[in-house]
Design a protein around this motif. Structure first.
Motif, PDB file in Angstrom:
ATOM      1  N   ILE A   1      67.916   1.958  43.230  1.00 41.16           N
ATOM      2  CA  ILE A   1      68.733   2.219  42.029  1.00 41.16           C
ATOM      3  C   ILE A   1      70.092   1.511  42.111  1.00 41.16           C
ATOM      4  O   ILE A   1      70.783   1.385  41.109  1.00 41.16           O
ATOM      5  CB  ILE A   1      68.932   3.734  41.778  1.00 41.16           C
ATOM      6  CG1 ILE A   1      69.627   4.406  42.973  1.00 41.16           C
ATOM      7  CG2 ILE A   1      67.615   4.428  41.502  1.00 41.16           C
ATOM      8  CD1 ILE A   1      70.037   5.838  42.660  1.00 41.16           C
ATOM      9  N   ASP A   2      70.463   1.021  43.300  1.00 44.31           N
ATOM     10  CA  ASP A   2      71.721   0.280  43.425  1.00 44.31           C
ATOM     11  C   ASP A   2      71.498  -1.226  43.524  1.00 44.31           C
ATOM     12  O   ASP A   2      72.432  -1.992  43.723  1.00 44.31           O
ATOM     13  CB  ASP A   2      72.482   0.754  44.668  1.00 44.31           C
ATOM     14  CG  ASP A   2      71.645   0.608  45.931  1.00 44.31           C
ATOM     15  OD1 ASP A   2      70.468   0.192  45.847  1.00 44.31           O
ATOM     16  OD2 ASP A   2      72.164   0.910  47.023  1.00 44.31           O
ATOM     17  N   GLY A   3      70.233  -1.646  43.422  1.00 43.62           N
ATOM     18  CA  GLY A   3      69.942  -3.082  43.462  1.00 43.62           C
ATOM     19  C   GLY A   3      69.649  -3.599  44.863  1.00 43.62           C
ATOM     20  O   GLY A   3      69.104  -4.686  45.031  1.00 43.62           O
ATOM     21  N   GLU A   4      69.997  -2.824  45.894  1.00 39.86           N
ATOM     22  CA  GLU A   4      69.625  -3.215  47.273  1.00 39.86           C
ATOM     23  C   GLU A   4      68.153  -2.869  47.475  1.00 39.86           C
ATOM     24  O   GLU A   4      67.553  -2.187  46.653  1.00 39.86           O
ATOM     25  CB  GLU A   4      70.452  -2.406  48.289  1.00 39.86           C
ATOM     26  CG  GLU A   4      71.952  -2.615  48.216  1.00 39.86           C
ATOM     27  CD  GLU A   4      72.346  -4.043  48.491  1.00 39.86           C
ATOM     28  OE1 GLU A   4      71.839  -4.611  49.475  1.00 39.86           O
ATOM     29  OE2 GLU A   4      73.130  -4.602  47.703  1.00 39.86           O
TER      30      GLU A   4
ATOM     31  N   THR B   1      66.445   5.623  46.581  1.00 38.17           N
ATOM     32  CA  THR B   1      65.024   5.579  46.210  1.00 38.17           C
ATOM     33  C   THR B   1      64.730   6.352  44.923  1.00 38.17           C
ATOM     34  O   THR B   1      65.505   7.210  44.506  1.00 38.17           O
ATOM     35  CB  THR B   1      64.148   6.220  47.315  1.00 38.17           C
ATOM     36  OG1 THR B   1      64.472   7.617  47.403  1.00 38.17           O
ATOM     37  CG2 THR B   1      64.393   5.577  48.672  1.00 38.17           C
ATOM     38  N   ILE B   2      63.591   5.995  44.331  1.00 39.76           N
ATOM     39  CA  ILE B   2      62.992   6.851  43.303  1.00 39.76           C
ATOM     40  C   ILE B   2      61.682   7.341  43.915  1.00 39.76           C
ATOM     41  O   ILE B   2      60.783   6.539  44.196  1.00 39.76           O
ATOM     42  CB  ILE B   2      62.711   6.063  42.006  1.00 39.76           C
ATOM     43  CG1 ILE B   2      64.014   5.462  41.463  1.00 39.76           C
ATOM     44  CG2 ILE B   2      62.045   6.964  40.967  1.00 39.76           C
ATOM     45  CD1 ILE B   2      63.831   4.594  40.223  1.00 39.76           C
TER      46      ILE B   2
ATOM     47  N   MET C   1      58.462  13.397  41.601  1.00 37.51           N
ATOM     48  CA  MET C   1      59.667  14.182  41.297  1.00 37.51           C
ATOM     49  C   MET C   1      59.385  15.024  40.068  1.00 37.51           C
ATOM     50  O   MET C   1      58.517  14.715  39.265  1.00 37.51           O
ATOM     51  CB  MET C   1      60.836  13.249  40.967  1.00 37.51           C
ATOM     52  CG  MET C   1      61.237  12.326  42.071  1.00 37.51           C
ATOM     53  SD  MET C   1      62.598  11.280  41.534  1.00 37.51           S
ATOM     54  CE  MET C   1      63.952  12.309  42.030  1.00 37.51           C
ATOM     55  N   GLU C   2      60.182  16.054  39.902  1.00 34.06           N
ATOM     56  CA  GLU C   2      60.152  16.818  38.645  1.00 34.06           C
ATOM     57  C   GLU C   2      60.627  15.874  37.537  1.00 34.06           C
ATOM     58  O   GLU C   2      61.439  14.975  37.789  1.00 34.06           O
ATOM     59  CB  GLU C   2      61.134  17.988  38.746  1.00 34.06           C
ATOM     60  CG  GLU C   2      60.776  19.032  39.786  1.00 34.06           C
ATOM     61  CD  GLU C   2      59.565  19.833  39.371  1.00 34.06           C
ATOM     62  OE1 GLU C   2      59.315  19.931  38.158  1.00 34.06           O
ATOM     63  OE2 GLU C   2      58.852  20.331  40.266  1.00 34.06           O
TER      64      GLU C   2
ATOM     65  N   LYS D   1      67.127  11.939  35.765  1.00 33.64           N
ATOM     66  CA  LYS D   1      68.476  11.873  36.357  1.00 33.64           C
ATOM     67  C   LYS D   1      68.601  10.678  37.288  1.00 33.64           C
ATOM     68  O   LYS D   1      69.611   9.989  37.312  1.00 33.64           O
ATOM     69  CB  LYS D   1      68.754  13.150  37.169  1.00 33.64           C
ATOM     70  CG  LYS D   1      69.486  14.212  36.388  1.00 33.64           C
ATOM     71  CD  LYS D   1      69.937  15.272  37.372  1.00 33.64           C
ATOM     72  CE  LYS D   1      70.991  16.179  36.804  1.00 33.64           C
ATOM     73  NZ  LYS D   1      71.212  17.343  37.663  1.00 33.64           N
ATOM     74  N   LYS D   2      67.548  10.482  38.099  1.00 35.54           N
ATOM     75  CA  LYS D   2      67.530   9.354  39.044  1.00 35.54           C
ATOM     76  C   LYS D   2      67.607   8.035  38.268  1.00 35.54           C
ATOM     77  O   LYS D   2      68.380   7.142  38.605  1.00 35.54           O
ATOM     78  CB  LYS D   2      66.216   9.402  39.820  1.00 35.54           C
ATOM     79  CG  LYS D   2      66.192   9.483  41.317  1.00 35.54           C
ATOM     80  CD  LYS D   2      67.185   8.856  42.074  1.00 35.54           C
ATOM     81  CE  LYS D   2      67.647   9.296  43.339  1.00 35.54           C
ATOM     82  NZ  LYS D   2      67.503   9.984  44.376  1.00 35.54           N
ATOM     83  N   CYS D   3      66.771   7.937  37.212  1.00 35.07           N
ATOM     84  CA  CYS D   3      66.761   6.698  36.419  1.00 35.07           C
ATOM     85  C   CYS D   3      68.141   6.463  35.794  1.00 35.07           C
ATOM     86  O   CYS D   3      68.609   5.324  35.709  1.00 35.07           O
ATOM     87  CB  CYS D   3      65.700   6.754  35.323  1.00 35.07           C
ATOM     88  SG  CYS D   3      64.026   6.718  35.975  1.00 35.07           S
ATOM     89  N   ASN D   4      68.791   7.538  35.394  1.00 35.51           N
ATOM     90  CA  ASN D   4      70.122   7.393  34.784  1.00 35.51           C
ATOM     91  C   ASN D   4      71.147   6.818  35.763  1.00 35.51           C
ATOM     92  O   ASN D   4      72.157   6.271  35.354  1.00 35.51           O
ATOM     93  CB  ASN D   4      70.632   8.740  34.273  1.00 35.51           C
ATOM     94  CG  ASN D   4      69.811   9.227  33.084  1.00 35.51           C
ATOM     95  OD1 ASN D   4      69.070   8.454  32.477  1.00 35.51           O
ATOM     96  ND2 ASN D   4      69.922  10.514  32.761  1.00 35.51           N
TER      97      ASN D   4
END
Ligand code: ADP
Ligand code: TRP
Length: 321
Positions: free
Chosen positions: A185-188, A197-198, A202-203, A209-212
């Motif tokens: 999610i940070d491009g690394e 990670t994603i 997940m719920e 929230k993670k995608c956001n």
């Protein structure tokens, strides 16, 4: 073609693991005689508690089965259920020069990072050699970091065969060159060590929230967006075919939507892609007996081959039996 893969069970799997390792591995069951096991003796070298190791082992089994590993097509077991591997590990130790282990990159890297090595960490490649040689493996699909371990396996096997005759099949490593590095999610590089990670399961709310949290540029709403190099686009494109990718590129270029829209879209893509796996996972979590039965059956199949191989090895080296 007999192919063997070992799975380290070390926590919750993420999208990087899925596209980088799990998906290509599972697809091998269609084209080869696939043997795959959860390497719980290997995971013991870094385990923090008995409970965690036990849980990670069974969770990894459930995750792979849910994602489509088919016990009718592949042989799937837990390493410790085929104890012959530990006997072979000892015997192979005799054919493993200290210098060979001292040159192992992964061992040296860990020591350089300040980990105080124990014997298990040092001799890890010998156990891996035992995994591979025990089953007459021909091909071992691995990531780049594991190539050296397969080469060491060959060295050990050659040394043994030179002294005692052609007991072991020499394995070859296979590196999937076109598996891309999946960004987090940070491009690394997505990795559990970077906390970017994603996770696969997940719920729904937590997933959104993670995608956001995915980092993107600060182009204001209403302006065309650059899709090339954008982290949301990069992750979304893994789930799309060529046409889907073109459509998404057009949406970026149109300037009518902002990153918020694409984050919602990405969440939908992930949620939909893993819907069947989520259902299967739910099923297995409620039918743990079935999971244990599958693993027991796999272990019995692997033990047949292992038992015959160990007879040949004991005979070759002169172990009384
Ligand atoms: P992590 O970096 O999260 O600890 P592991 O080292 O346990 O992941 O990797 C398990 C498998 O998943 C390896 O085969 C590795 O190559 C693959 N993998 C992990 N992260 C990625 C990624 N970001 N892109 C592609 N493959 C990955
Ligand atoms: N060392 C491998 C890893 O960290 C896991 C593994 C253990 C393995 N035994 C193996 C892989 C045998 C292939 C074959 O990923």
């Amino acid at each position: 073609m007999r192919v063997l893969t070992g799975i380290q069970a070390s926590g919750k799997l993420h999208i990087g693991n899925y596209f980088g390792a799990m998906k290509p591995m599972i697809s091998l069951q269609e084209t080869s005689e696939l043997y795959t096991f959860i390497a719980n003796y290997h995971s013991l070298t870094t385990s923090k508690s008995a409970e965690l190791l036990r849980n990670y082992t069974i969770e990894a089994a459930i995750d792979y089965l849910s994602m489509g590993l088919d016990p009718e097509k592949a042989t799937f077991w837990v390493q410790s259920d085929v104890p012959e591997v530990l006997e072979l590990y000892w015997i192979l130790s005799k054919f493993t020069p200290m210098g060979l282990l001292e040159r192992a990159h992964s061992y040296k890297d860990k020591v350089a990072k300040g980990i105080h090595p124990n014997h298990a960490l040092f001799s890890y490649p010998v156990l891996m050699a035992a995994d591979i040689l025990l089953l007459d493996t021909q091909k071992v699909p691995v990531g780049k970091d594991q190539i050296q371990h397969v080469e060491m396996t060959r060295d050990i096997a050659i040394k043994f065969n030179n002294e005692y005759g052609e007991v072991f099949t020499l394995p070859e490593h296979v590196v999937e060159e076109n598996v891309a590095t999946i960004p987090g999610i940070d491009g690394e590089k997505m990795s559990k060590s970077y906390d970017n990670t994603i996770e696969l399961f997940m719920e729904e709310k937590a997933l959104q929230k993670k995608c956001n949290k995915i980092v993107s540029s600060s182009t204001p709403m209403g302006e065309p967006l650059e899709w090339d190099g954008d982290n949301i686009y990069s992750i979304a494109s893994l789930f799309l075919d060529d046409e889907g990718r073109r459509e998404l590129q057009e949406r970026y270029k149109s300037g009518k939507e902002g990153y918020g829209h694409f984050k919602k879209y990405l969440k939908e893509l992930i949620w939909e892609e893993f819907a069947p796996a989520r259902e299967k996972r739910e099923y297995y979590l409620n039918h743990l007996d079935e999971v244990h039965d599958i693993l027991a059956l796999g272990a019995a199949k692997a033990r047949k081959i292992a038992g015959a191989k160990m007879e040949a090895v004991r005979e070759a080296v002169g172990i009384y039996s």
